[in-house]
Scaffold this motif. Structure first.
Motif, short mmCIF file in Angstrom:
data_model
loop_
_atom_site.label_atom_id
_atom_site.label_comp_id
_atom_site.label_asym_id
_atom_site.label_seq_id
_atom_site.Cartn_x
_atom_site.Cartn_y
_atom_site.Cartn_z
N GLY A 153 0.80 -1.21 0.00
CA GLY A 153 0.00 0.00 0.00
C GLY A 153 0.83 1.26 0.00
N ALA A 154 2.04 1.17 -0.52
CA ALA A 154 2.95 2.32 -0.52
C ALA A 154 2.42 3.46 -1.38
CB ALA A 154 4.33 1.88 -1.05
N THR A 155 2.72 4.67 -0.95
CA THR A 155 2.34 5.85 -1.73
C THR A 155 3.31 6.01 -2.90
OG1 THR A 155 3.74 7.33 -0.43
CG2 THR A 155 1.48 6.95 0.38
N PHE A 156 2.98 6.91 -3.78
CA PHE A 156 3.84 7.18 -4.93
C PHE A 156 5.22 7.65 -4.48
CE2 PHE A 156 5.58 10.18 -8.07
CZ PHE A 156 5.66 9.35 -9.18
N ASP A 157 5.24 8.50 -3.47
CA ASP A 157 6.52 9.01 -2.96
C ASP A 157 7.37 7.88 -2.39
OD1 ASP A 157 5.91 11.58 -3.69
OD2 ASP A 157 5.18 12.18 -1.71
N GLN A 158 6.74 6.94 -1.68
CA GLN A 158 7.49 5.81 -1.12
C GLN A 158 8.05 4.92 -2.22
OE1 GLN A 158 4.25 4.40 1.43
NE2 GLN A 158 5.50 4.83 3.26
N ILE A 159 7.27 4.72 -3.27
CA ILE A 159 7.73 3.91 -4.40
C ILE A 159 8.91 4.57 -5.08
CG2 ILE A 159 7.11 3.02 -6.69
CD1 ILE A 159 4.24 2.69 -5.64
#
Length: 248
Positions: free
Chosen positions: A52-58
């Motif tokens: 469920g990672a956010t775009f920033d985390q990816i």
């Protein structure tokens, strides 16, 4: 300048891949297969973004993976470039050259090839910043720099670039298209083959990791040999047209 003949270059590439086959594939195993295998098995483990990672985390995970992988990939690229010159030396020789002589030559040319790889990377990166198209054009115009080094024993990287640029005059885009199409087909075949092998071997961490490394190494060796063959064939066609030369 005569137009570059893609069909003839491809036919010549197949001829080259069949010539010195046992010797060239032995060199490819050492300089193309093994370095990729070693990095796959012993290099940094890719960072997986959390569920469920956010775009920033990816993007952060991707950036960190690139930062960790770049030094290893540079080392593999330099080793591959040196081995590639040895293979090109065998293919482009006008007289008999032994594997030992080809590898000795490649090691002697290592400083030249390292300089060329760095300079070429910087130029293509600069071209990519200018809306990509210049990078594609430079890819085509400098495609035969390594064969120039292998055939003409050119130690000066600047001179090698100049000679490669002169040989590809008026054919930059045609050479780029040829190299791009070959690279695209090779990539598609590699993805299909790799996917099948990984599906058979499963995702078990131990076995999967071993098989993944073997597949990556095998793909690197085959793709590297195909790339070398098409650049050598391109050089042979252009060099013969420019100087009436004959290769052995």
């Amino acid at each position: 300048m005569p137009k570059f003949d893609m069909s003839a270059a491809w036919d010549d590439s197949l001829v080259l891949l069949r010539s010195y086959s046992g010797l060239t594939w032995a060199i490819a195993a050492v300089f193309l297969f093994l370095p990729t295998l070693a990095v796959s098995w012993f290099g940094p483990t890719p960072i997986e973004p959390p569920a469920g990672a956010t775009f920033d985390q990816i993007m952060l995970a991707t950036r960190e993976n690139l930062e960790h992988a770049i030094p290893y990939q540079i080392l593999v690229g330099l080793i591959s470039a040196i081995g590639g010159v040895g293979i090109l030396r065998l293919w482009l020789s006008r007289s008999g050259v032994s594997v030992g002589e080809a590898l000795t030559f490649a090691l002697m040319m290592a400083p030249t090839m390292i300089a060329i790889q760095i300079m070429l990377g910087l130029m293509i990166a600069a071209g990519a910043l200018l809306l990509i198209l210049p990078a594609f054009y430079l890819w085509g115009r400098f495609a035969v720099v390594a064969p120039v080094v292998a055939d003409r024993s050119e130690r000066n990287p600047i001179t090698a670039f100049r000679q490669g640029w002169a040989l590809t005059k008026d054919n930059g885009w045609r050479i780029f298209l040829f190299l791009f199409l070959v690279a695209l087909v090779t990539m598609i075949v590699a993805m299909i083959f790799g996917g099948i092998i990984m599906a058979i071997s499963g995702t078990n961490e131990g076995v999967g990791h071993i098989v993944s490394g073997l597949v990556e190494g095998g793909i690197a060796a085959v793709a590297g040999m195909v790339t070398l063959a098409v650049t050598a064939a391109t050089y042979r066609q252009l060099a013969m047209r420019n100087a009436g030369d004959v290769f052995g």
